[in-house]
Design a protein around this motif. Structure first.
Motif, short mmCIF file in Angstrom:
data_model
loop_
_atom_site.label_atom_id
_atom_site.label_comp_id
_atom_site.label_asym_id
_atom_site.label_seq_id
_atom_site.Cartn_x
_atom_site.Cartn_y
_atom_site.Cartn_z
N HIS A 115 12.02 -9.75 1.55
CA HIS A 115 12.11 -8.63 0.63
C HIS A 115 11.47 -7.39 1.25
N LEU A 116 11.80 -6.25 0.69
CA LEU A 116 11.14 -5.02 1.12
C LEU A 116 9.65 -5.12 0.81
N ILE A 117 8.86 -4.49 1.61
CA ILE A 117 7.42 -4.56 1.46
C ILE A 117 6.99 -4.05 0.08
N GLY A 118 6.09 -4.80 -0.54
CA GLY A 118 5.57 -4.42 -1.86
C GLY A 118 4.07 -4.24 -1.82
N ALA A 119 3.49 -3.99 -2.98
CA ALA A 119 2.05 -3.74 -3.06
C ALA A 119 1.23 -4.92 -2.53
N ASP A 120 1.71 -6.14 -2.79
CA ASP A 120 0.95 -7.32 -2.34
C ASP A 120 0.96 -7.48 -0.82
N ASP A 121 1.92 -6.85 -0.16
CA ASP A 121 2.04 -6.94 1.29
C ASP A 121 1.36 -5.78 2.01
N LEU A 240 2.16 7.52 4.99
CA LEU A 240 1.38 8.56 4.34
C LEU A 240 2.16 9.26 3.23
N TRP A 241 3.45 9.46 3.47
CA TRP A 241 4.27 10.18 2.50
C TRP A 241 4.81 9.28 1.40
N PHE A 242 5.06 8.03 1.72
CA PHE A 242 5.67 7.13 0.75
C PHE A 242 4.91 5.80 0.71
N PRO A 243 3.61 5.81 0.41
CA PRO A 243 2.82 4.57 0.42
C PRO A 243 3.25 3.64 -0.72
N LYS A 244 3.11 2.34 -0.49
CA LYS A 244 3.43 1.36 -1.53
C LYS A 244 2.27 1.16 -2.50
N VAL A 245 1.09 1.59 -2.09
CA VAL A 245 -0.09 1.53 -2.94
C VAL A 245 -0.67 2.93 -2.99
N PRO A 246 -0.98 3.45 -4.18
CA PRO A 246 -1.53 4.81 -4.28
C PRO A 246 -2.73 4.99 -3.37
N VAL A 247 -2.77 6.15 -2.71
CA VAL A 247 -3.83 6.43 -1.74
C VAL A 247 -4.72 7.55 -2.27
N ALA A 248 -5.99 7.23 -2.50
CA ALA A 248 -6.92 8.25 -2.99
C ALA A 248 -7.39 9.15 -1.85
N ARG A 250 -6.19 10.04 1.84
CA ARG A 250 -5.14 9.88 2.84
C ARG A 250 -5.71 9.74 4.25
N THR A 251 -6.79 10.47 4.52
CA THR A 251 -7.40 10.41 5.86
C THR A 251 -7.96 9.02 6.14
N ALA A 252 -8.69 8.46 5.18
CA ALA A 252 -9.26 7.12 5.36
C ALA A 252 -8.15 6.09 5.52
N PHE A 253 -7.08 6.23 4.73
CA PHE A 253 -5.99 5.27 4.84
C PHE A 253 -5.29 5.40 6.19
N ALA A 254 -5.06 6.63 6.66
CA ALA A 254 -4.40 6.82 7.96
C ALA A 254 -5.20 6.17 9.07
N CYS A 255 -6.50 6.29 9.02
CA CYS A 255 -7.35 5.66 10.04
C CYS A 255 -7.23 4.14 9.98
N ARG A 256 -7.28 3.61 8.77
CA ARG A 256 -7.18 2.16 8.60
C ARG A 256 -5.83 1.64 9.08
N TYR A 257 -4.77 2.31 8.67
CA TYR A 257 -3.42 1.89 9.04
C TYR A 257 -3.24 1.92 10.56
#
Length: 334
Positions: A115-121, A240-248, A250-257
């Motif tokens: 399946h397409l990637i979801g929040a659990d993935d 970053l533009w279309f995350p599957k889980v809301p990102v509070a 974006r900078t921290a998420f970009a680093c993690r990803y």
């Protein structure tokens, strides 16, 4: 999709395409599509994808360049949904269009399981495996030789999306000027095999399925010769533009990803750290690419609110020369 292309499509095209792949048109399930008509079908207990595109977008030889590379990768361990032949043994079937001058091109692929990637993935292990598949493609493409010069895919800067006069109105003077500066910087970068080659160019999370934690790539339609870092930038851009889980943050998420993605990538291919100094420009190039695509494909007089917001943001960030992300990527990867 170009509205003129949509107007050329008719039921008889679908019926004939289905026949050539040994199924009934009534058995096809429409999956929509952005620049092609895409369907799912079952045959001998296995699921497949049927894609129908127009010769105004792609020539048969150009598509064969995609399919040869795709199957080359799948044969060597990349988890990718390979192309399959028609009843007549052809990888591309040509069907005359009603204008009498052009054709529809039908191609079929194995449907990626899962399946397409979801929040659990949406977690680091998926990001790592995502990077691992991209790294494996980049490693294999360094030895790939196109079997016929007619099949050669374009260089990234030959794409019509970067001919901004083609789709953008004359009033977009400042955008075109600032975009040209980004293009000049990118075109000056070295095109050596350890950082440049035939790449997927659209490995966003809408172009792979996940099953039991493993991913399988599909939709190689945009594959072209480009910088490996640009291919990576496209992955980051879309998360970053279309995350599957809301990102509070974006900078921290970009680093993690990016850290998780590059851990997987480096398992298969090494990319010199010097390339991360250019990641901002590659993210800007994606902005420019999509801005052109939106002008071509969207009804600019009847935009949805989210579409208007996306276009306004891209326009501002390019014209004001703002970084898409305020991160020192080279320092992060070190």
């Amino acid at each position: 999709m170009n509205r003129q292309i949509q107007d050329l499509f008719e039921d008889s095209v679908l019926t004939e395409a289905a026949r050539r792949y040994g199924v009934a048109a009534a058995a096809l399930k429409s999956l929509g599509g952005f620049e092609s008509f895409v369907y799912e079908y079952e045959k001998a207990g296995r699921l497949y994808i049927l894609k129908i595109t127009h010769t105004s977008r792609r020539s048969p030889d150009y598509i064969l360049g995609e399919l040869d590379w795709l199957n080359h990768l799948a044969d060597r361990g990349v988890s990718a949904a390979r192309a399959v032949p028609s009843q007549a043994g052809r990888l591309v079937e040509q069907i005359p269009a009603k204008d009498g001058a052009s054709h529809w091109l039908a191609i079929s692929y194995v449907k990626a399981p899962g399946h397409l990637i979801g929040a659990d993935d949406w977690h680091d292990d998926t990001f790592r495996k995502w990077g691992k598949q991209v790294g494996k493609m980049h490693a294999l493409t360094q030895q790939y030789q196109v079997p016929d010069p007619k099949f050669k895919r374009i260089e990234w800067d030959e794409s019509e999306e970067y001919d901004l006069d083609l789709y953008l109105p004359e009033s977009e003077v400042l955008f075109k000027e600032k975009a040209a500066r980004v293009m000049v910087r990118a075109e000056a970068l070295p095109r050596e095999s350890d950082g440049y080659g035939l790449v997927h160019f659209d490995v966003h999370h809408g172009n792979f399925h996940i099953q039991n934690g493993e991913i399988m790539l599909f939709d190689f339609d945009d594959c072209q010769y480009s910088y490996f870092m640009y291919d990576i930038a496209i992955c980051l851009y879309n998360t970053l533009w279309f995350p599957k889980v809301p990102v509070a943050d974006r900078t921290a998420f970009a680093c993690r990803y990016l850290e998780a993605f590059m851990c997987g990538y480096e398992e298969e291919n090494h990319l010199d750290l010097k390339w991360f100094a250019h990641l901002h420009d590659f993210l800007r190039l994606r902005h420019i690419d999509l801005y052109s695509v939106f002008h071509r494909s969207w009804d600019l007089n009847n935009l949805e609110p989210w579409q208007a917001d996306v276009m306004a943001r891209i326009k501002r960030e390019i014209e004001e020369e703002l970084p898409v992300m305020g991160i020192d990527f080279a320092k992060l990867i070190e």
